[in-house]
Structure formats: structure tokens, C-alpha cells
Design an enzyme around this catalytic site. Structure first.
Site, PDB file in Angstrom:
ATOM      1  N   SER A 298       0.566  -1.122   0.089  1.00 18.30           N
ATOM      2  CA  SER A 298      -0.250  -0.004  -0.005  1.00 18.30           C
ATOM      3  C   SER A 298       0.951   1.299  -0.293  1.00 18.30           C
ATOM      4  O   SER A 298       1.869   1.784   1.224  1.00 18.30           O
ATOM      5  CB  SER A 298      -0.994  -0.318   1.718  1.00 18.30           C
ATOM      6  OG  SER A 298      -1.008   1.254   1.970  1.00 18.30           O
ATOM      7  N   LYS A 299       0.700   2.267  -1.088  1.00 19.28           N
ATOM      8  CA  LYS A 299       1.826   3.461  -1.001  1.00 19.28           C
ATOM      9  C   LYS A 299       0.843   4.109   0.332  1.00 19.28           C
ATOM     10  O   LYS A 299       2.123   4.758   0.483  1.00 19.28           O
ATOM     11  CB  LYS A 299       0.409   4.383  -2.169  1.00 19.28           C
ATOM     12  CG  LYS A 299       1.252   4.269  -3.447  1.00 19.28           C
ATOM     13  CD  LYS A 299       0.448   4.954  -4.706  1.00 19.28           C
ATOM     14  CE  LYS A 299       0.011   4.347  -5.180  1.00 19.28           C
ATOM     15  NZ  LYS A 299      -0.997   5.623  -6.072  1.00 19.28           N
ATOM     16  N   ARG A 300       0.137   4.062   0.751  1.00 18.56           N
ATOM     17  CA  ARG A 300      -0.513   4.783   1.634  1.00 18.56           C
ATOM     18  C   ARG A 300      -0.105   3.809   3.681  1.00 18.56           C
ATOM     19  O   ARG A 300       0.784   5.080   4.577  1.00 18.56           O
ATOM     20  CB  ARG A 300      -1.773   4.931   2.119  1.00 18.56           C
ATOM     21  CG  ARG A 300      -2.307   5.824   2.625  1.00 18.56           C
ATOM     22  CD  ARG A 300      -4.138   6.520   2.748  1.00 18.56           C
ATOM     23  NE  ARG A 300      -4.481   5.214   2.655  1.00 18.56           N
ATOM     24  CZ  ARG A 300      -5.137   4.077   3.867  1.00 18.56           C
ATOM     25  NH1 ARG A 300      -5.299   4.342   4.569  1.00 18.56           N
ATOM     26  NH2 ARG A 300      -5.247   2.834   3.195  1.00 18.56           N
TER      27      ARG A 300
END
Ligand code: GLU
Length: 545
Positions: A296-298
Site C-alpha cells: 500500500s502506497k499509504r
């Protein structure tokens, strides 16, 4: 002029050529049989992340494995989501990882290749030309529905448990006459241009995805938007026009686009283009809480390509690792071809994971240790310095103060057929080189030895220490000290009769190692002592005593 023709002129005053002229301007490429033309087409809406680097590698390798073309297209049609410097960050990242393009967008005023422009914001008139042609064929129309009207329709559809969207009887502007459309355009009403979809939801389309296999989905019956109110194309329309005119043979992209394939195939057909082959790359996965989830980018710092730069992973390590997760036989190939460039690997889309490759930092570290272990000392020094200059100025100062010492440190135990694997990334270097720059503050002496024995070993060694000795002479000296100290010079002998000795030559050298470096395990001690020099070695022996 018919009313439809008048409408076309009104909507597209900028269009002066025909699709046929573009066919001539962008002819089929002359490539050898089987060569694949592929692209990476990022939107500059953020910084380079691992998923894009991975997809770019897959495209790059596909082009290399088939003597094809790998090009870069900048998909900058979403100005609202655009991030300043995003395009440059992606381009710099691709270059840093050796994914050199054959043609495409390179910088705001620079591109190469005969199939451009490669930046979508420079292609408006091309999209308009094709939209105009569709309109004239009756396959596209202007739609004046406002956001509020679309919301009302959606509400109705939801209340009636119908599919939402602009299709069938809900496509309200579908049957506006050209005359009425002209009037509304002249009155200044904003409009989008929509496709008049000939699809039927009850029919199925089938296509072969080169990674996922045969896929079947309902046909598209939505009158999708081709051009937004500002005349900018949607992704779907730009994809069909660009990938056709740039003569892309294989569209290899993230699998978030798989649901759009029915729309895309329909567009290709209606535009009279031959559709490319599709290969949808599954997202990179990560193990979490015993399960698997998308990186996940986040949530995951390692999703950003910057992470690897900051940690100091050589670009080569990251690419080697990405290949091991792209094609599972890559590791085996690498073992048999240690010196070949990656581009020589017979990469195959069909061998990619359908469920998503699992990313594992520990595995990356192992791969990276192997990569660094076979680099030469000069390159290691060079790369460490470049990294440290930006990310660890204190380390940079230490190493740059005496570059030959730095090269000496990185030469130890390098070059043999069993190189040590101490470093996975340049941020491991400060700890690795620490004892070269400061005396130990702790002494993890071997537990099996008494204080008195340790002191005796250090005194005995200090008395015979000769800084000119090479590795063999050095070890012979250690062995020679053993009998008088009650230690066995040969490990084999010692093992036969351990009670007869306090320890063996290895224990004696460990004591010296701990005194000099503060560690039980280091690369070759004799080389370390040579680099430290006589005075430092004597000072450290005394300090330990
Ligand atoms: N601009 C699209 C994206 O960044 C490109 C997808 C494609 O490769 O077609 O997701």
C-alpha cells in the site's frame, strides 16, 4: 453541408486533417517478426512507486526479449490530480534503474521518436480528429447533461435497483438531433462528447490476457465519455487513439484496468483499429498478519521507490529482486549466467504470477548482499560516497577524508570465490566501518575464557606484533603463541582432546579481534590491522589490557 457536418465543424474547429492522414504520418513500424512494441504510460499524479517500476520493468524486458520498442508516454490529462515534479520524478527513477526508453517523452522540451508527441496534453487535436470522425459516423454525440441531472438519474437507477450509468434509455442526449445540439452549443451550454455504444449487456466479450488467461465479461453498453467539457480526452479514449497511432502491440499495465477492457475493445473496433494484446500485471503483495495484501502506497514505506534510494540499495539489487518476483525461473537463470545483463534474460509474460508477486524485504536484502558481494571495491566506494553525500554526511566526511583507506576497507575479503556478504544496502555501512574510525567501547570477550587468559593473550601478542606481516605470517604467529599460553594451535587437535587445552588458535585470534575491533566477527583481521596502522593497533591492545 448536413446538420451533422455543421455540428462536427462547430465542435471541432481545430481539426484540419483526417484520420487517414494520421495513418500515413504514423505508419506501421518496421520491426522483425515477433518484436513487441510496449510502453510505460504513467500519470504524473504522484511519485514513482514500486508498482510502476515493476510494470515498467516488465515492459522493458518484454521489449528487450523480442528486439522490440519500449517507449514512454506521459498521460497528463488529469490536471487536477497532477503533482508538481511528478513526471520528472518518474523519469529520473526509470533512468536510475536502467530502464532506458527507446523513444518518448523525456523532459518538457525534449522527446525522441517518430510517433509523438508523447505527452497527451500535446495531442488534443489528434483526439479531436478521431472524435470528429466518430461523430460524423453517428458513433459519438455531444451530451449536455449537467452533474445534477446525472445525479438524479443515478438516484432513479439506484431506487429501481438498476445498473447505474449512462446507457440505454438513461442516455438522454443520445437522440438529440444535430440541429438541437447545434443550438445548445451556440447557446454556450457545456457538453462532453460521448460514444454511442452499440453494446448489449446481455452479450459477453471474451479476450485472452497474456498473464491472466481467458477472461469473459459483459459487453459495454455505457455511452462513455470520450472528451470532457474542456475537450481533454478520458483515459479510455486516449488509450485507444494513442496505442493505435504509436503502434503499440502489447499493452502491459496494472490490473486495475482489467474491468475497462470491454470498453477498450469496443473503442478499438469502432475506431477501425486493430486491438493490441493485453497483459494485466497483478499488484505486488506483502505478507501481513499471516495473510497477503496489496503493498500500500499509504501504509508501506517500501512502496515508494524513494525508500530504496534513501536506504542505499544499489539500483542493480532492486532490479535483480524485481526480476526474481516477475519470473520465478530468473534466479536459476542468474546462477547460470552470473555476468549477463538482465536484458538477456528470456523474460516471459506467461510466467508471471496471476495472484500477485509477494514482496519480501528480507529476500531483497539477500539478493542485494549477493549483488554487493561481487562488486569491486572501487565501485562500492564510489556508490557509498554518492549515497552518503546525500543521506549520511558524517559517514561521507569520514570516508572522503582518506579515500584510499575507504577503498582499502571495502577491499577486505572482496574478489575471492567466497566473498563475504555483510552489506545489503549503503545504510549498513556506518555500522560496518565503525571500528575503523573509533576504538571499541565494549569488549565481547569469548565466554569460555578467563580474564587472566585474555590478558595473557593480549600481552603475548603485543610483544610479537609485527605490522608488516601478511595474512599467512600473521596466523603463523598466532599459532606459535598458543603452546605457551595453554592453547592448541590446531583446531582438529583441540577437538580430539579439548580438556587438555584452554582453547585453540581461533580463540586466541578472537581475543585479539575483540581488542582491536570490539567485535567477535569481522572480515580478515590482519587486513583490518594493516589499514588501522601500527600505532592504532598498539593503542587498542593497550586500551583493552
Ligand atoms: N496512465 C495510466 C496509469 O497510470 C496508464 C495505464 C496504462 O498503462 O494504460 O495507470
Amino acid at each position: 453541408m448536413t446538420a451533422l457536418e455543421q455540428l462536427a465543424e462547430l465542435l471541432f474547429p481545430d481539426v484540419t486533417v483526417t484520420p487517414e492522414e494520421y495513418e500515413v504520418q504514423y505508419p506501421a513500424r518496421e520491426l522483425k517478426e515477433g518484436a513487441r512494441v510496449v510502453r510505460i504510460a504513467p500519470s504524473p499524479t504522484g511519485y514513482l512507486h514500486l508498482g510502476v517500476l515493476f510494470t515498467a520493468s516488465v515492459n522493458y524486458l518484454t521489449a528487450r526479449a523480442t528486439d522490440g520498442v519500449f517507449y514512454f508516454r506521459l498521460e497528463d490529462t488529469d490536471k487536477k490530480r497532477e503533482v508538481d515534479g511528478g513526471a520528472e520524478d518518474i523519469l529520473t527513477g526509470l533512468r536510475q534503474y536502467g530502464l532506458n526508453i527507446d523513444e518518448g517523452y523525456e523532459a518538457p522540451d525534449k522527446e525522441s521518436g517518430n510517433y509523438g508527441p508523447y505527452r497527451q496534453s500535446d495531442r488534443a487535436v489528434i483526439y479531436h480528429t478521431y472524435a470528429k470522425a466518430l461523430l460524423l459516423q453517428g458513433n459519438a454525440y455531444p451530451c449536455f447533461c449537467t452533474a445534477e441531472e446525472l445525479d438524479v438519474t443515478r438516484g432513479e437507477q439506484e431506487a429501481n435497483k438498476q445498473r447505474t450509468g449512462y446507457y440505454g434509455k438513461y442516455a438522454r442526449c443520445r437522440d438529440l438531433s444535430p440541429e438541437e445540439a447545434i443550438e445548445r452549443v451556440k447557446a454556450g451550454q457545456p457538453y462532453v462528447v460521448r460514444l454511442r455504444s452499440p453494446g448489449d449487456e446481455s452479450r459477453r466479450v471474451k479476450f485472452d490476457d497474456m498473464i491472466k488467461g481467458t477472461i469473459e465479461m459483459p459487453e459495454n453498453d455505457q455511452d462513455i465519455v470520450l472528451l470532457k467539457t474542456d475537450g481533454i480526452p478520458t483515459y479510455h479514449f486516449a488509450h485507444a487513439v494513442d496505442d493505435h497511432l504509436m503502434r503499440t502491440t502489447h499493452v502491459i499495465r496494472g490490473d486495475e484496468w482489467i474491468a475497462s477492457v470491454p470498453v477498450h475493445l469496443q473503442l478499438f473496433r469502432m475506431l477501425g483499429f486493430r486491438a493490441p494484446k493485453y497483459a494485466h500485471v497483478s499488484p505486488i503483495m506483502k505478507e501481513d498478519d499471516g495473510g497477503k495484501r496489496k503493498l500500500s502506497k499509504r501504509k508501506d514505506p517500501e512502496a515508494a521507490v524513494h525508500y530504496y534510494t534513501e536506504q542505499g540499495y544499489p539500483a542493480d539489487s532492486v532490479m535483480e529482486y524485481l526480476l526474481t518476483i516477475a519470473n520465478s525461473d530468473y534466479e536459476e537463470w542468474r546462477r547460470c549466467h552470473p555476468d549477463e545483463p538482465r536484458s538477456a534474460f528470456p523474460f516471459n509474460l506467461k510466467k508471471m504470477s496471476v495472484s500477485g508477486a509477494l514482496f519480501d524485504l528480507n529476500k531483497l536484502n539477500d539478493v542485494s548482499k549477493n549483488v554487493i558481494a561481487v562488486m569491486d571495491a572501487v565501485s562500492v566506494t564510489e556508490q557509498v560516497l554518492t549515497w552518503a553525500q546525500q543521506y549520511d554526511p558524517a559517514l561521507y566526511e569520514k570516508l572522503i577524508a582518506d579515500r584510499s583507506m575507504a577503498e582499502g576497507i571495502f577491499s577486505i575479503d572482496r574478489g575471492g570465490n567466497k566473498p563475504r556478504k555483510d552489506l545489503a544496502k549503503w545504510s549498513d555501512v556506518p555500522a560496518y566501518v565503525d571500528y575503523f574510525f573509533r576504538a571499541p567501547t565494549e569488549y565481547p570477550w569469548p565466554e569460555n575464557l578467563q580474564k587472566g587468559d585474555i590478558r595473557a593473550i593480549l600481552n603475548a601478542y603485543a610483544a610479537v606484533y609485527d605490522p608488516t606481516q601478511d595474512k599467512q605470517e600473521w596466523f603463523n604467529t598466532i599459532k606459535a603463541l598458543c603452546p605457551a599460553l595453554g592453547f592448541c594451535p590446531e583446531v582438529k587437535e583441540y577437538k580430539k582432546n579439548p580438556d587438555a587445552y584452554k582453547g585453540h588458535a581461533g580463540d586466541v585470534s578472537t581475543v585479539i579481534r575483540v581488542a582491536i575491533t570490539g567485535r567477535r566477527n569481522t572480515p580478515d583481521l590482519c587486513s583490518i590491522m594493516q589499514l588501522l596502522g601500527k600505532q592504532t593497533v598498539l593503542d587498542r591492545l593497550n586500551a583493552a589490557l
